[in-house]
Design an enzyme around this catalytic site. Structure first.
Site, mmCIF file in Angstrom:
data_model
loop_
_atom_site.group_PDB
_atom_site.id
_atom_site.type_symbol
_atom_site.label_atom_id
_atom_site.label_comp_id
_atom_site.label_asym_id
_atom_site.label_seq_id
_atom_site.Cartn_x
_atom_site.Cartn_y
_atom_site.Cartn_z
ATOM 1 N N SER A 1 9.348 -15.756 36.939
ATOM 2 C CA SER A 1 10.384 -16.395 36.114
ATOM 3 C C SER A 1 9.933 -17.752 35.597
ATOM 4 O O SER A 1 9.189 -18.472 36.260
ATOM 5 C CB SER A 1 11.645 -16.597 36.927
ATOM 6 O OG SER A 1 12.056 -15.392 37.479
ATOM 7 N N GLU B 1 10.947 -4.280 44.105
ATOM 8 C CA GLU B 1 11.933 -5.295 44.486
ATOM 9 C C GLU B 1 13.341 -4.692 44.541
ATOM 10 O O GLU B 1 14.099 -4.954 45.463
ATOM 11 C CB GLU B 1 11.894 -6.448 43.485
ATOM 12 C CG GLU B 1 12.876 -7.547 43.839
ATOM 13 C CD GLU B 1 12.575 -8.867 43.145
ATOM 14 O OE1 GLU B 1 11.717 -8.900 42.247
ATOM 15 O OE2 GLU B 1 13.221 -9.869 43.495
HETATM 16 C C1 LIG Z 1 17.737 -16.160 45.187
HETATM 17 C C2 LIG Z 1 16.781 -16.015 44.052
HETATM 18 C C3 LIG Z 1 15.443 -15.838 44.330
HETATM 19 C C4 LIG Z 1 14.538 -15.693 43.271
HETATM 20 N N1 LIG Z 1 13.217 -15.565 43.582
HETATM 21 C C5 LIG Z 1 12.325 -15.491 42.561
HETATM 22 C C6 LIG Z 1 10.923 -15.438 42.840
HETATM 23 O O1 LIG Z 1 10.488 -15.470 43.994
HETATM 24 N N2 LIG Z 1 10.060 -15.373 41.817
HETATM 25 C C7 LIG Z 1 10.485 -15.337 40.508
HETATM 26 O O2 LIG Z 1 9.644 -15.241 39.626
HETATM 27 N N3 LIG Z 1 11.810 -15.408 40.190
HETATM 28 C C8 LIG Z 1 12.732 -15.481 41.190
HETATM 29 N N4 LIG Z 1 14.072 -15.579 40.898
HETATM 30 C C9 LIG Z 1 14.488 -15.632 39.497
HETATM 31 C C10 LIG Z 1 15.233 -14.408 39.022
HETATM 32 O O3 LIG Z 1 14.376 -13.313 38.908
HETATM 33 C C11 LIG Z 1 15.915 -14.779 37.693
HETATM 34 O O4 LIG Z 1 16.850 -15.802 37.982
HETATM 35 C C12 LIG Z 1 16.614 -13.590 37.079
HETATM 36 O O5 LIG Z 1 15.653 -12.710 36.573
HETATM 37 C C13 LIG Z 1 17.607 -13.987 35.973
HETATM 38 O O6 LIG Z 1 16.978 -14.772 35.001
HETATM 39 P P1 LIG Z 1 17.579 -16.189 34.521
HETATM 40 O O7 LIG Z 1 17.910 -16.977 35.729
HETATM 41 O O8 LIG Z 1 16.603 -16.761 33.529
HETATM 42 O O9 LIG Z 1 18.948 -15.845 33.785
HETATM 43 P P2 LIG Z 1 19.141 -15.404 32.283
HETATM 44 O O10 LIG Z 1 18.180 -14.345 31.938
HETATM 45 O O11 LIG Z 1 19.168 -16.633 31.433
HETATM 46 O O12 LIG Z 1 20.589 -14.759 32.351
HETATM 47 C C14 LIG Z 1 21.788 -15.541 32.354
HETATM 48 C C15 LIG Z 1 22.978 -14.552 32.384
HETATM 49 O O13 LIG Z 1 22.951 -13.718 31.203
HETATM 50 C C16 LIG Z 1 22.948 -12.340 31.579
HETATM 51 N N5 LIG Z 1 22.092 -11.578 30.663
HETATM 52 C C17 LIG Z 1 20.849 -11.924 30.234
HETATM 53 N N6 LIG Z 1 20.361 -10.952 29.434
HETATM 54 C C18 LIG Z 1 21.313 -9.985 29.366
HETATM 55 C C19 LIG Z 1 21.392 -8.729 28.703
HETATM 56 N N7 LIG Z 1 20.386 -8.281 27.956
HETATM 57 N N8 LIG Z 1 22.525 -7.988 28.861
HETATM 58 C C20 LIG Z 1 23.561 -8.427 29.628
HETATM 59 N N9 LIG Z 1 23.538 -9.623 30.271
HETATM 60 C C21 LIG Z 1 22.430 -10.374 30.152
HETATM 61 C C22 LIG Z 1 22.365 -12.320 32.981
HETATM 62 O O14 LIG Z 1 22.758 -11.169 33.684
HETATM 63 C C23 LIG Z 1 22.948 -13.590 33.574
HETATM 64 O O15 LIG Z 1 24.257 -13.367 34.025
HETATM 65 C C24 LIG Z 1 14.992 -15.720 41.925
HETATM 66 C C25 LIG Z 1 16.359 -15.901 41.657
HETATM 67 C C26 LIG Z 1 17.243 -16.059 42.699
HETATM 68 C C27 LIG Z 1 18.696 -16.259 42.378
#
Ligand SMILES: Cc1cc2nc3c(=O)[nH]c(=O)nc-3n(C[C@H](O)[C@H](O)[C@H](O)COP(=O)(O)OP(=O)(O)OC[C@H]3O[C@@H](n4cnc5c(N)ncnc54)[C@H](O)[C@@H]3O)c2cc1C
Length: 408
Positions: free
Chosen positions: A152, A267
């Site tokens: 991410s 995962e």
């Molecule tokens: C506890 C935890 C551990 C994590 N560990 C890791 C890790 O070890 N390594 C790593 O690389 N990442 C990690 N992550 C990151 C995680 O993979 C991302 O937070 C996740 O993929 C969501 O991306 P974002 O936070 O950028 O949200 P965004 O993509 O910005 O999304 C924001 C909101 O919009 C919604 N949304 C986005 N696109 C769509 C769509 N096309 N249709 C409908 N809804 C949508 C999402 O569901 C969400 O509610 C972790 C996250 C958490 C919370």
């Protein structure tokens, strides 16, 4: 996962084999650990750790030592081929062992260990070079070394293919610049599995490449992030002119999307398997009983509902394991399992909050009250990690039900 599968579940011999295996597992665990029911245990509702750095490291070290002991005794990587230190057993053996192990007080299994053993090691088995498999798989299965997931970025989470960390080829090496975020366990890991953009001119899914990154390399800086639950399990990772030899590249140049999808597939399957992290139906029953609420129809309804979903979750996990054992590549089952699990985390937290009312709000020292806030503050994390609930629903709708793709 390539595993030498020995017939175990069918026929008389198979059933006997499983019973003998269960007895052997129990005998081994008896010689190692106290039984859970014999030990005084404070209930635990937190979903994420809320520890200082040294305490969290100590917890991880305990989990690593136990993982290595299990692997060495043949109970750790049991579905893996002997070549990797496994026993080539089936998913049924693994499930039986997991059930028996839950009867004992085991050292806690940190997310960092899950990422290393259940996400990165199988990804390397599928897509790593011969050298990488020899170098990493056994140490990762034993957790001699840990690996975090560097996927991410601040502008690319759900839309992972939108990532912008750059990897530029320079002869036999690569120069990497960019920033990752939410990297769980990066501060405790020896390695990171990185996805970076190697060809900005290519369509976004085709211009990415994956690498193994030593986390102590010059130019890698890890900064922990304070979470709302109090702990700092995940981090920002800054990569500044990091030089990686080409032998650390995982898969072909431009094939990083395949590596990412492979890891994310493992995962979903792994997250779907966590059924009792921090607060479950048994805790709700105990809470309702101690508060004298079990006569109320609404309370009974909430408990019944959460029990139902917990059972559904366990059956989905079993179905997933059976599909895999039968040689099928499971489709949307991982997404369904993860969604059911995260929805139930919310269901359990909401029920506890409604049973407790205002008593959940202030830490008065009364047991089993304020402690539930740890559940409420942690549960949203797993509704985001590994693909948010919304993304799982998109996958189920599009790949499982054949609905038209959402406009992108
Ligand atoms: C506890 C935890 C551990 C994590 N560990 C890791 C890790 O070890 N390594 C790593 O690389 N990442 C990690 N992550 C990151 C995680 O993979 C991302 O937070 C996740 O993929 C969501 O991306 P974002 O936070 O950028 O949200 P965004 O993509 O910005 O999304 C924001 C909101 O919009 C919604 N949304 C986005 N696109 C769509 C769509 N096309 N249709 C409908 N809804 C949508 C999402 O569901 C969400 O509610 C972790 C996250 C958490 C919370």
């Amino acid at each position: 996962m390539t595993a030498t599968v020995i017939p175990a579940e069918t026929g008389q011999d198979g059933a006997e084999d499983l019973r003998a295996f269960e007895a052997a597992s129990r005998a081994w665990l008896d010689s190692r650990l106290p039984r859970r029911d014999a030990a005084e245990q404070a209930p635990k509702y937190s979903i994420f750790h809320n520890l200082g750095h040294e305490d969290e490291r100590a917890l991880i070290d305990g989990g690593r030592a136990w993982q290595a002991e299990r692997v060495d005794a043949g109970f750790g990587a049991m579905t893996w081929a002997p070549q990797w230190g496994g026993r080539g057993l089936t998913a049924s053996h693994e499930r039986i062992y997991a059930g028996v192990e839950r009867e004992y007080l085991t050292p806690e299994r940190h997310e960092n260990i899950l990422v290393t053993v259940e996400l990165v090691a199988p990804t390397l088995l599928e897509l790593g070079s011969d050298w990488q498999q020899e170098r990493f798989i056994r140490p990762f299965l034993r957790t001699d070394e840990l690996c975090c997931q560097l996927f991410s970025e601040p502008g690319a989470g759900s839309d992972l293919a939108g990532l912008s960390t750059r990897a530029v080829r320079d002869g036999e090496s690569w120069r990497v610049n960019g920033q990752k975020v939410w990297s769980s366990g990066a501060q405790f890991s020896e390695w990171g599995l990185l996805i970076a953009r190697s060809d900005p001119a290519a369509p976004k899914h085709k211009g990415m490449t994956a690498f193994m990154v030593p986390m102590d390399l010059e130019g890698v800086e890890v900064r922990p992030i304070r979470q709302m639950s109090g702990g700092s399990t995940f981090n920002e990772v800054f990569l500044t002119d990091v030089v990686l030899p080409d032998e650390f590249r995982v898969g072909e140049v431009g094939d990083g999307w395949r590596v990412a999808l492979t890891t994310l597939g493992f995962e979903r399957q792994s997250s779907a398997g966590i059924v009792d992290a921090g607060g479950n139906t048994a805790d709700l029953i105990r809470l309702a009983t101690s508060l004298g609420l079990t006569g109320a129809a609404e309370v009974r309804g909430r408990i019944a509902e959460s029990h139902l979903y917990e059972r559904a979750q366990a059956l989905l996990v079993a179905r997933y394991a059976e599909l895999e054992q039968a040689g099928a590549v499971p489709g949307v089952e991982g997404s369904i399992g993860k969604l059911v699990w995260t929805q139930n985390l919310k269901r359990v937290g909401d029920a506890a909050a409604s049973f407790l009312g205002h008593r959940i709000l202030a830490d008065t020292g009364e047991a089993d009250t304020f402690a539930w806030t740890q559940h409420l503050l942690g549960a949203p994390g797993y509704r985001i990690a590994g693909g948010s609930d919304e993304i799982q629903r998109n996958i189920i709708g599009e790949r499982g039900l054949g609905l038209p793709r959402e406009p992108r």
